[in-house]
Write a protein that holds these residues in place. Structure first.
Motif: not given
Length: 489
Positions: A12-36
């Protein structure tokens, strides 16, 4: 090596700024589960809802469209396979935030890692129960005392009479040994199908003026003058097993430097995430500085934990920051990494991986000297080893210096104060058939964008990393994740 990926990481966000809409944020899920419900864990939340909306928006002709859904399941994109229960990108993003994210793992409390959490939390519906926010005790204390405190932002937690939308989960540094068995010992549940273990790392130094647990304004672990005499305060490190009593933790101790102001280490984290089904793992670092210039070197413990997992093929991916190019001087790193220092850190990891491989294939009968901290960077014939060991201020340090976990440093801490970079020996692994970090993918996050006409520093950082890595033949690959990218690993 495992044949198929176990995780999907959505950036979601790969940078350390200064743009506030791309600062650090990752979503992690395992392939063994669905979008539940509860199947996603968010690691840091500088950007959260805005990033999810950005991913979903291309699949909706108009945010105001109320037409019936022709495709209730996403057929493409980073969230492929996601069921869309609502008719707008915004409503579906809120659904992902409320229902699918099972917990937030926060590496440290700086705004570029928590601002999305604060701004987005009010959309959580109290009926669905409080959302866990898991972190080291000092990190949660800062969030509790300085963000969700009814001054900077409403107290939305379930502590101190708050609204009850969030609940704090204080993690045991290094893992809770009461949970898990074998390779999963110390890991706790992060979300559906994913376990986690958190190790402390250093994110620079500061003159802290508040206790990280109580919020009282004095310098944690530093000198508090009592009748003219300084004394040390022992910061608490609360675990889930000891909710009300503190214990002394060398990992959070202050460092006293003669002639220097009292300084404390800024605590950050490295999260090991483990797929419960396959046992495969990834590491996600928060902001981190090199051991070579740290008051309290802590990275080696992360590498020691990671090395055997890399050697046996269970750990193939690391997300780690590299904020600046090599053009920056050490004094201006402010607790971050640049290519020369990241490769130096990875060289220590490579030594440990080779040591693990030797033990794995030759057993304990084959004796090999265990590499000491930074051994790969310290050739015995190097001019650095012939210098007088002294601090950057010219004052000799005590030979009894100890590391963050109270192990003797055998005098190596004196070497940390040199700012120049001595490249690793380029012939170190020249005769090794398989480079030590072959198959390891390293994704570079938290790049500090310059917003200049010459473009992002990202490509130059990758080039410098590759140059340093090729010189020492590490064998790993470096990549820049794009905003809204889904990475299978």
């Amino acid at each position: 090596m495992a044949d198929s990926p176990s995780f999907e990481v959505i950036v979601l966000g790969p940078t350390g700024g200064p743009c506030e809409d791309r600062t650090t944020g990752l979503l992690v899920r395992t392939k063994s589960t669905n979008w539940s419900p509860g199947s996603i864990v968010a690691v840091d939340a500088g950007t959260m809802l805005a990033g999810i909306i950005r991913i979903l928006k291309p699949h909706f002709p108009s945010s105001n469209s109320k037409t019936s859904r022709a495709n209730p399941v996403l057929k493409e994109g980073p969230m492929k396979g996601l069921n869309l229960p609502f008719v707008t990108a915004e409503a579906n993003a809120a659904y992902v935030f409320r229902e699918l994210i099972g917990a937030f793992l926060i590496t440290h409390p700086h705004l570029d890692h928590v601002s999305g959490l604060a701004i987005n939390t009010p959309i959580i519906e109290a009926g669905s129960g409080p959302k866990p926010v898991a972190a080291l005790p000092s990190v949660l204390a800062a969030i509790k005392n300085h963000v969700f405190n009814d001054v900077i932002w409403p107290n939305l937690s379930d502590e101190d009479g708050g609204a009850g939308l969030l609940t704090y989960q204080r993690l045991v540094e290094g893992g809770n040994p009461r949970f898990g068995n074998g390779e999963s010992r110390g890991y706790v549940r992060a979300c559906q199908g994913i376990m986690t273990k958190c190790l402390s790392v250093s994110h620079g130094r500061c003159k802290q003026r508040y206790h990280p647990e109580s919020g009282v304004h004095h310098r944690v672990g530093s000198a508090v003058f009592n009748h003219g005499e300084p004394r040390l305060l022992r910061p608490r490190a609360i675990s889930v097993d000891q909710p009300s009593e503190g214990y002394y933790s060398p990992a959070r101790s202050p460092r006293l430097i003669p002639g220097e102001p009292m300084l404390a280490t800024v605590e950050s984290s490295a999260f090991f995430l483990r797929d419960h089904e396959s046992g495969n793992e990834i590491i996600v670092f928060g902001d981190v500085e090199p051991d070579s210039i740290s008051l309290e070197p802590r990275n080696r413990r992360v590498w020691e934990t990671a090395a055997p997992k890399i050697a046996n093929g269970k750990l193939r991916t690391i997300f780690i920051e590299c904020s600046y190019t090599d053009s920056i001087d050490d004094v201006y790193l402010y607790g971050h990494l640049c290519p020369r220092h990241l490769v130096a850190e990875l060289t220590v990891l490579a030594d440990l991986v080779m040591y693990s491989r030797d033990n794995q294939y030759a057993g304990t009968d084959r004796k090999r000297k265990r590499p000491i901290l930074g051994e790969s960077l310290l050739d015995e014939n190097s001019p650095r080893n012939k210098r007088t060991l002294s601090s950057s201020s010219g004052k000799a340090r005590s030979s009894s210096s100890r590391g963050p976990y109270n192990e003797p440093l055998d005098g190596l801490s004196d070497l940390y104060t040199f700012e120049e970079f001595d490249p690793p020996d380029p012939t170190r692994w020249a005769t090794v058939e398989t480079p030590p970090l072959a198959g390891l993918s390293i994704y570079i996050i938290h790049i500090k964008e310059t917003l200049k006409d010459d473009g992002s520093p990202g490509p130059r950082i990758i080039q410098e990393l590759n140059d340093h890595s090729d010189a020492v033949r590490l064998g790993c690959s470096f990549s820049l994740p794009n905003t809204s990218e889904a990475i299978s690993c």
